[in-house]
Design a protein around this motif. Structure first.
Motif, PDB file in Angstrom:
ATOM      1  N   PRO A  30     -13.089   2.029   2.972  1.00 46.31           N
ATOM      2  CA  PRO A  30     -12.556   2.579   1.711  1.00 46.31           C
ATOM      3  C   PRO A  30     -12.856   1.624   0.551  1.00 46.31           C
ATOM      4  N   GLU A  31     -12.927   2.204  -0.643  1.00 46.01           N
ATOM      5  CA  GLU A  31     -13.027   1.381  -1.846  1.00 46.01           C
ATOM      6  C   GLU A  31     -11.609   1.038  -2.270  1.00 46.01           C
ATOM      7  N   ILE A  32     -11.325  -0.253  -2.259  1.00 51.73           N
ATOM      8  CA  ILE A  32      -9.958  -0.670  -2.551  1.00 51.73           C
ATOM      9  C   ILE A  32      -9.953  -1.717  -3.656  1.00 51.73           C
ATOM     10  N   TYR A  33      -8.825  -1.860  -4.268  1.00 54.42           N
ATOM     11  CA  TYR A  33      -8.635  -2.910  -5.269  1.00 54.42           C
ATOM     12  C   TYR A  33      -7.313  -3.596  -4.999  1.00 54.42           C
ATOM     13  N   PRO A  34      -7.279  -4.916  -4.880  1.00 53.82           N
ATOM     14  CA  PRO A  34      -8.420  -5.827  -4.895  1.00 53.82           C
ATOM     15  C   PRO A  34      -9.248  -5.672  -3.616  1.00 53.82           C
ATOM     16  N   ASP A  35     -10.406  -6.262  -3.628  1.00 54.76           N
ATOM     17  CA  ASP A  35     -11.263  -6.163  -2.449  1.00 54.76           C
ATOM     18  C   ASP A  35     -10.803  -7.187  -1.421  1.00 54.76           C
ATOM     19  N   TYR A  36      -9.989  -6.715  -0.495  1.00 53.24           N
ATOM     20  CA  TYR A  36      -9.492  -7.590   0.565  1.00 53.24           C
ATOM     21  C   TYR A  36     -10.242  -7.389   1.873  1.00 53.24           C
ATOM     22  N   LYS A  37     -11.360  -6.715   1.829  1.00 56.92           N
ATOM     23  CA  LYS A  37     -12.103  -6.436   3.061  1.00 56.92           C
ATOM     24  C   LYS A  37     -12.810  -7.696   3.541  1.00 56.92           C
ATOM     25  N   GLY A  38     -12.458  -8.122   4.726  1.00 58.59           N
ATOM     26  CA  GLY A  38     -13.129  -9.273   5.319  1.00 58.59           C
ATOM     27  C   GLY A  38     -12.675 -10.621   4.794  1.00 58.59           C
ATOM     28  N   VAL A  39     -11.573 -10.663   4.089  1.00 62.58           N
ATOM     29  CA  VAL A  39     -11.104 -11.945   3.542  1.00 62.58           C
ATOM     30  C   VAL A  39     -10.398 -12.745   4.633  1.00 62.58           C
ATOM     31  N   THR A  40     -10.236 -14.025   4.348  1.00 54.82           N
ATOM     32  CA  THR A  40      -9.482 -14.910   5.230  1.00 54.82           C
ATOM     33  C   THR A  40      -8.267 -15.409   4.465  1.00 54.82           C
ATOM     34  N   VAL A  41      -7.113 -15.274   5.107  1.00 49.96           N
ATOM     35  CA  VAL A  41      -5.867 -15.603   4.414  1.00 49.96           C
ATOM     36  C   VAL A  41      -5.053 -16.585   5.243  1.00 49.96           C
ATOM     37  N   PRO A  42      -4.190 -17.352   4.596  1.00 50.81           N
ATOM     38  CA  PRO A  42      -3.254 -18.186   5.360  1.00 50.81           C
ATOM     39  C   PRO A  42      -2.145 -17.318   5.912  1.00 50.81           C
ATOM     40  N   PHE A  43      -1.544 -17.735   7.005  1.00 49.15           N
ATOM     41  CA  PHE A  43      -0.577 -16.856   7.661  1.00 49.15           C
ATOM     42  C   PHE A  43       0.724 -16.710   6.873  1.00 49.15           C
ATOM     43  N   GLY A  44       0.926 -17.573   5.873  1.00 46.92           N
ATOM     44  CA  GLY A  44       2.173 -17.465   5.106  1.00 46.92           C
ATOM     45  C   GLY A  44       2.020 -16.693   3.806  1.00 46.92           C
ATOM     46  N   ILE A  45       0.889 -16.060   3.619  1.00 50.07           N
ATOM     47  CA  ILE A  45       0.619 -15.428   2.323  1.00 50.07           C
ATOM     48  C   ILE A  45       1.473 -14.178   2.137  1.00 50.07           C
ATOM     49  N   ALA A  46       1.749 -13.844   0.908  1.00 52.98           N
ATOM     50  CA  ALA A  46       2.466 -12.610   0.584  1.00 52.98           C
ATOM     51  C   ALA A  46       1.624 -11.406   1.017  1.00 52.98           C
ATOM     52  N   PRO A  47       2.264 -10.253   1.148  1.00 55.35           N
ATOM     53  CA  PRO A  47       1.513  -9.069   1.574  1.00 55.35           C
ATOM     54  C   PRO A  47       0.309  -8.793   0.680  1.00 55.35           C
ATOM     55  N   LEU A  48      -0.803  -8.469   1.310  1.00 60.30           N
ATOM     56  CA  LEU A  48      -2.006  -8.148   0.556  1.00 60.30           C
ATOM     57  C   LEU A  48      -1.993  -6.662   0.197  1.00 60.30           C
ATOM     58  N   ASP A  49      -1.073  -6.297  -0.693  1.00 55.95           N
ATOM     59  CA  ASP A  49      -1.048  -4.910  -1.152  1.00 55.95           C
ATOM     60  C   ASP A  49      -2.341  -4.587  -1.891  1.00 55.95           C
ATOM     61  N   PHE A  50      -2.786  -3.358  -1.709  1.00 58.02           N
ATOM     62  CA  PHE A  50      -3.990  -2.939  -2.407  1.00 58.02           C
ATOM     63  C   PHE A  50      -3.886  -1.461  -2.758  1.00 58.02           C
ATOM     64  N   ALA A  51      -4.767  -1.027  -3.621  1.00 60.97           N
ATOM     65  CA  ALA A  51      -4.810   0.379  -4.022  1.00 60.97           C
ATOM     66  C   ALA A  51      -6.149   0.956  -3.614  1.00 60.97           C
ATOM     67  N   VAL A  52      -6.135   2.208  -3.257  1.00 62.75           N
ATOM     68  CA  VAL A  52      -7.385   2.926  -3.025  1.00 62.75           C
ATOM     69  C   VAL A  52      -7.875   3.408  -4.375  1.00 62.75           C
ATOM     70  N   THR A  53      -9.086   3.087  -4.726  1.00 66.80           N
ATOM     71  CA  THR A  53      -9.536   3.309  -6.104  1.00 66.80           C
ATOM     72  C   THR A  53     -10.019   4.723  -6.378  1.00 66.80           C
ATOM     73  N   ASP A  54     -10.252   5.504  -5.356  1.00 68.07           N
ATOM     74  CA  ASP A  54     -10.716   6.878  -5.558  1.00 68.07           C
ATOM     75  C   ASP A  54      -9.618   7.663  -6.272  1.00 68.07           C
ATOM     76  N   SER A  55      -9.892   8.162  -7.450  1.00 67.70           N
ATOM     77  CA  SER A  55      -8.857   8.815  -8.249  1.00 67.70           C
ATOM     78  C   SER A  55      -8.442  10.163  -7.666  1.00 67.70           C
ATOM     79  N   LEU A  56      -9.221  10.689  -6.721  1.00 66.85           N
ATOM     80  CA  LEU A  56      -8.872  11.984  -6.117  1.00 66.85           C
ATOM     81  C   LEU A  56      -7.880  11.835  -4.962  1.00 66.85           C
ATOM     82  N   VAL A  57      -7.603  10.611  -4.584  1.00 70.30           N
ATOM     83  CA  VAL A  57      -6.682  10.375  -3.465  1.00 70.30           C
ATOM     84  C   VAL A  57      -5.252  10.557  -3.941  1.00 70.30           C
ATOM     85  N   SER A  58      -4.493  11.371  -3.169  1.00 71.09           N
ATOM     86  CA  SER A  58      -3.104  11.632  -3.566  1.00 71.09           C
ATOM     87  C   SER A  58      -2.105  10.932  -2.659  1.00 71.09           C
TER      88      SER A  58
END
Lengths: 482, 558
Positions: A30-58
């Motif tokens: 999916p096209e998401i914002y921010p681009d969290y695809k394939g990132v590496t995070v520390p285990f204590g990080i806050a939730p990586l909330d993201f949005a799907v950028t396709d405006s047709l998605v409800s």
């Protein structure tokens, strides 16, 4: 009758609660914002909330799963991962990879996208970040402040804002991520340098009879006994073409080392004078070397684009505070028609990260600015291609373990600086960076007209006495640098 | 309420509306230009999270409508009358003398609101607090009334700021004990606020957003609060009905004093000529009312600030009267043409228009941005957002442009606004010199580059030549004129005068002059030098030659 009604009602509720997301699958992520695809995070990080950028998605239905568990978030177009369950999952998944499956309802049909991964590093990051938030403006400034952000949550608190005084909060830094030692420069009518050292906060006037201006860019010696400062006469000029709008440059700059215990500003003779412009001092990890940038002065504005800074170093004696006589060139960027700024040695002594741009020293306004990594052991240097983008990458800092770094990037819209965190392993290989998480990030970042500036890690909450600081700033009392 | 009170309140409403709409219309429009009211939860949360936030949010809500100064004036007047009405509501009987006393705080606030930096949150804070006092006064159970009063006191401070003190004062009419206990609660609330909020103590005590300058506490809202307490305090001591004579005297004195208080700032505005002139011409320029600017200048040419002169010069350029109209009035150097030196929240917006018209988009953007960042209470401006959407789009920064437009989508009056199509014309004629840096010091160089880039940019050419003329640089003018004039060009009067003057400096007569000048120019030039050589008084020279470049060259600034 009643029993039948109850059964029907319960069945209806269960049916409604059941996943209605069966649909077709597509062979793309999916096209998401921010681009969290394939990132590496520390285990204590806050939730990586993201949005799907396709405006047709409800509607979306997102699941995050790993070997140690899973969690789910459903919403209109963006996720809202529950904080506690997220932390439990990540802690249990340290060193592992999580799969994120996004299902999106688009024009009445559910689509399941190819899962993407998020790697959870076993390396913890520091408690949080401290940064300045201000408008990416010219001369005038409105509301700004220094803020602390807890990386495990979305909590941000203002350490100091310029609502409590008239002026501008400027450069700030702590000692190798330990905010017990903290320096903050205030510009304006109530200009001062606030120093927190040995538990006490005080306001200083850093201009002396021997210097041309105030001490600006600070860098602590790891012992806490010294702070290297640059003393800059900074100006701005404004472009009249679409590629660039602002240029910030020094008319003059020198370097001094402030002896914290003795209250004295030491001015190495070789770093003083008009023959060179020295700036951006940084101590090595062992504190025995002082790195800095240096340029040959040129007429401004005619030769603005010919001002190029090299990276140099000299010895530093922590016992006496004296610098060596020999200055060595570490990177001759000028030979490649480039300019170095913001040298930042890692705290494990292995690397030095810097920003490289075409000229000048205020690289945040240079779209071509990129991050480079110098291996201090081998002398090899390379662009951090896995991190750089088509737009500005600049001001960066290491965390206390030297396994994470934060940097500033304008890749989002070319103007407003956003923060990215990135993992780097002991071999200097960087993972894909991720944008500082926010709740409803699309809305947050699209409505934020401020830039994040000068980020650094802190390993615990900053013990900053906000009201005392405001009182100090507003008073006339200043302890002079000797 | 008695009919005469209703009529008087209506009369007050009309008087205040006319006073504000006719006396200070630019001030009202200016208020709307200094804010960006967003219909978003984040904006609401941001505004109400400081003491006085709710009254500030409501104040900004109403200020949206100040686009039309009459509507703005009516809103302010309605709020003032509402304040008075609520004050009167605390008294079972309203003798005339009491009514007369309540006019005073209204007049003080009316005077306050003639100031373009007075924020509506002050009067709204007073209104909300009085409403709360009315509500609490209606509680018959005494212990409950006291508890509610104590609970409401800190909440009202957060919602309305320190002017919520009037809640306790009004409550004292019904229950002085509850009001008395509320005082230390308010004190403790303010004390706690000094620890929680990052504002100076004087702002937390005097009010944060009652005035646009955050560090300034204006006394007028407090004078109004004090004046409002007179009837509250005096009602216990004075008769419920006054004699006709007493009533008449109190009302007459109160009305006269109130009138003087309310009208005085409008009269005083003539003392601060420079500010008023700048504001007037800047608003007209922002409205792109070029004919309106010319009309105003023809009545009285601005002379007090380079900003207003720059607005007139731009209007002349926009209406095809440049450069001949240049010397019909006061000019005082090139800073009345184009400048980026002054950074405040008014002046740069006028000059931004000039830069934009010339095609200097980056400078226009910079000045708009500077103006917005200079707004003292840190608000943003819908007017500036439109400009920044425009300039960023021309610069190709579409994402940033859309960011501004997305924000405007959450406004009441600008959500449908889109940049006009003519910005594409600007992008084709603008400078693309990569490392050209511009400032007041090299504006001549920039103008020359503009003309060299696009010879059809006639405004740039006119401004280049006018820059030389206003700088008294005749040699530069001649060189630039020769480099840019077209063979069949009809020389404008102003340029002809400058050319004649340049020739006359070094020649005894006009034989061999290389330019074809309009009839009469050379004769008049000779006449000018003759009169000047005869040492005619300056006044006489001005009468005869005041609209010529020659007069400007020799006499301006003297």
């Amino acid at each position: 009758m009643i029993r039948r009604t109850i059964i029907i009602l319960v069945s209806a509720v269960l049916l409604a609660a059941c996943s209605t997301t069966a649909g077709r699958s597509v062979a793309e992520e999916p096209e998401i914002y921010p681009d969290y695809k394939g990132v590496t995070v520390p285990f204590g990080i806050a939730p990586l909330d993201f949005a799907v950028t396709d405006s047709l998605v409800s509607s979306i239905d997102v699941s995050v799963s790993g070997m140690s568990g899973s969690l789910r978030s459903r919403g209109r177009s963006y996720t809202r991962f529950p904080m506690r369950r997220w932390h439990r999952l990540l802690k249990a998944s340290a060193g592992q990879t999580l799969n994120v499956t996004v299902k999106a309802k688009k024009e009445g049909e559910w689509i399941t996208y190819e899962p993407f991964s998020i790697h959870v590093s076993q390396d913890p990051s520091d408690f949080g970040l401290v940064y300045r938030k201000l408008a990416p403006g010219y001369i005038s400034y409105s509301k700004m402040g220094i803020y602390e952000r807890d990386l495990s949550s979305f909590r941000e608190r203002a350490l100091i804002e310029n609502t409590s005084f008239t002026g501008c909060v400027n450069c700030h830094t702590s000692n190798r991520c330990d905010p017990e030692s903290f320096s903050l420069h205030i510009r304006g009518a109530h200009g001062a340098t606030l120093l927190r050292a040995h538990g006490a906060l005080d306001a200083y006037d850093t201009k002396t009879d021997s210097t041309s201006g105030f001490c600006v860019y600070p860098y602590w010696h790891h012992s806490g006994k010294y702070i290297a400062y640059s003393i800059n006469t900074t100006r701005q000029a404004f472009h009249e073409g679409p590629d660039k709008i602002i240029e910030v440059f020094d008319h003059a700059s020198d370097i001094g080392v402030y002896d914290v215990d003795n209250g004295k500003l030491l001015l190495p003779p070789s770093l003083k004078g008009d023959h060179k412009w020295e700036t951006f001092p940084a101590f090595s990890a062992d504190g025995k070397t002082l790195f800095f940038c240096s340029a040959t002065p040129r007429p401004i504005p005619d030769s603005l684009s010919a001002i190029r800074y090299n990276l140099l170093k000299m010895e530093f004696d922590p016992a006496t505070g004296e610098t060596g006589k020999v200055i060595e060139t570490v990177l001759d960027a000028e030979a490649d028609d480039k300019s170095v700024s913001f040298p930042r040695p890692s705290y494990d002594g292995k690397y030095l990260m810097y920003t490289l741009s075409d000229y000048g020293n205020f690289s945040i306004w240079h779209h071509e600015a990129d991050l480079w990594l110098l291996n201090l052991e081998t002398g090899e240097t390379r662009p951090i291609d896995e991190v750089n983008s088509e737009d500005t990458e600049s001001f960066h800092n290491w965390d206390s373990s030297s396994r994470w770094f934060v940097f500033s990037s304008r890749r989002d819209d070319g103007l407003h600086t956003r923060l990215y965190l990135c993992h780097i392993d002991e071999n200097g290989v960087c993972a894909k960076p991720f944008m500082l998480p926010q709740r409803n990030p699309k809305r947050y970042y699209s409505s934020l007209f401020l830039s994040f500036n000068a980020p650094e890690f802190v390993n615990h909450p900053v013990p900053f006495q906000t009201h005392k600081a405001a009182r100090l700033i507003n008073s006339e009392d200043r302890t002079p640098f000797k | 309420m008695k009919i005469y009170l209703k009529i008087t309140l209506a009369a007050e409403f009309l008087c205040a509306t006319f006073l504000l709409a006719l006396g200070v219309p630019e001030h009202l429009v200016f208020q709307e230009r200094c804010q960006l009211f967003l219909w978003t939860g984040e904006y609401f949360h941001e505004v109400i999270s400081v003491p006085g936030g709710l009254s500030d949010w409501l104040g900004r809500f109403f200020t949206q409508f100040f686009l039309n100064p009459w509507i703005g004036a009516a809103i302010i007047s309605a709020l003032l009358v509402a304040f008075q009405r609520l004050l009167l509501g605390f008294f079972e009987k309203v003798p005339l003398w009491l009514f007369g006393l309540t006019i005073l705080p209204v007049a003080i606030l009316c005077a306050f609101y003639t100031n373009e930096n007075a924020m509506l949150s002050a009067v709204i804070a007073l209104i909300l607090s009085l409403l709360a006092a009315h509500g609490v006064s209606r509680i018959n159970d005494r212990p409950l009334r006291m508890i509610v009063a104590i609970v409401l006191t800190p909440l009202l401070y957060m919602a309305c700021g320190p002017l919520s003190l009037i809640f306790l004062m009004a409550l004292s009419v019904r229950d002085w004990k509850a009001a008395f206990i509320g005082l230390p609660v308010l004190f403790l609330t303010v004390l706690a606020a000094t620890w929680v909020f990052q504002y100076p103590i004087k702002s937390l005590v005097g009010g944060i957003h009652y005035y646009r300058f955050l560090q300034t506490v204006r006394p007028e809202p407090w004078y109004a609060l004090v004046a409002a307490t007179f009837p509250i305090l005096l009602r216990r001591f004075l008769p419920k009905d006054g004699s006709s004579l007493v009533n008449a005297i109190v009302v007459a004195v109160s009305a006269i004093v109130s009138l003087l208080i309310a009208v005085r700032p409008v009269l005083d505005k003539n003392i601060n000529h420079q500010k008023e002139e700048t504001l007037k011409y800047t608003i007209l320029s922002q409205n792109e009312d070029w004919n309106g600017i010319i009309e105003a200048a023809e009545k009285k040419w601005p002379s007090l600030s380079p900003v207003s002169v720059a607005c007139v010069n731009l209007a002349l350029a926009k209406t095809g009267q440049f450069p001949d109209g240049l010397f019909k009035g006061f000019q005082n150097g090139p800073q009345g043409l184009i400048s980026d030196k002054k950074v405040d929240f008014i002046s740069p917006l006028a000059f931004a228009q000039v830069y934009w018209a010339l095609g200097l988009v980056d400078s226009a953007q910079r000045l708009v941005y500077e103006a917005q960042e200079s707004i003292p209470d840190f608000q943003k401006s819908s007017y500036c957002y439109k400009w920044l959407a425009r300039t960023n789009r021309v610069n190709g920064d579409i994402t940033v442009s859309e960011k501004y437009m997305e924000a405007l989508c959450h406004t009441l009056f600008y959500h449908k606004w889109r940049p006009s199509d003519d910005i594409d014309k600007i992008s084709s004629s603008r400078l693309t010199v990569k490392d050209m840096v511009s400032s007041d010091e090299n504006i001549h160089e920039v103008l020359s580059l503009l003309v060299g880039r696009d010879s059809s940019n006639t405004m740039a050419r006119d401004y280049l030549l006018a820059y030389d003329m206003l700088s008294l640089n005749l040699d530069g003018f001649v060189a630039d004129y020769n480099a840019t004039h077209k063979s069949r060009e009809v020389v404008s009067i102003a340029y002809a005068e400058a050319l004649a003057l340049a020739w006359a400096r070094d020649h005894r007569d006009f034989d061999g002059i290389p330019w074809t000048l309009p009839d009469g120019i050379t004769d008049r030039c000779v006449s000018f030098f003759g009169d000047r050589g005869a040492n005619r008084p300056k006044g006489a020279m001005k009468n005869k030659y005041g609209t010529t470049y020659w007069y400007y060259y020799f006499y301006h600034g003297k």
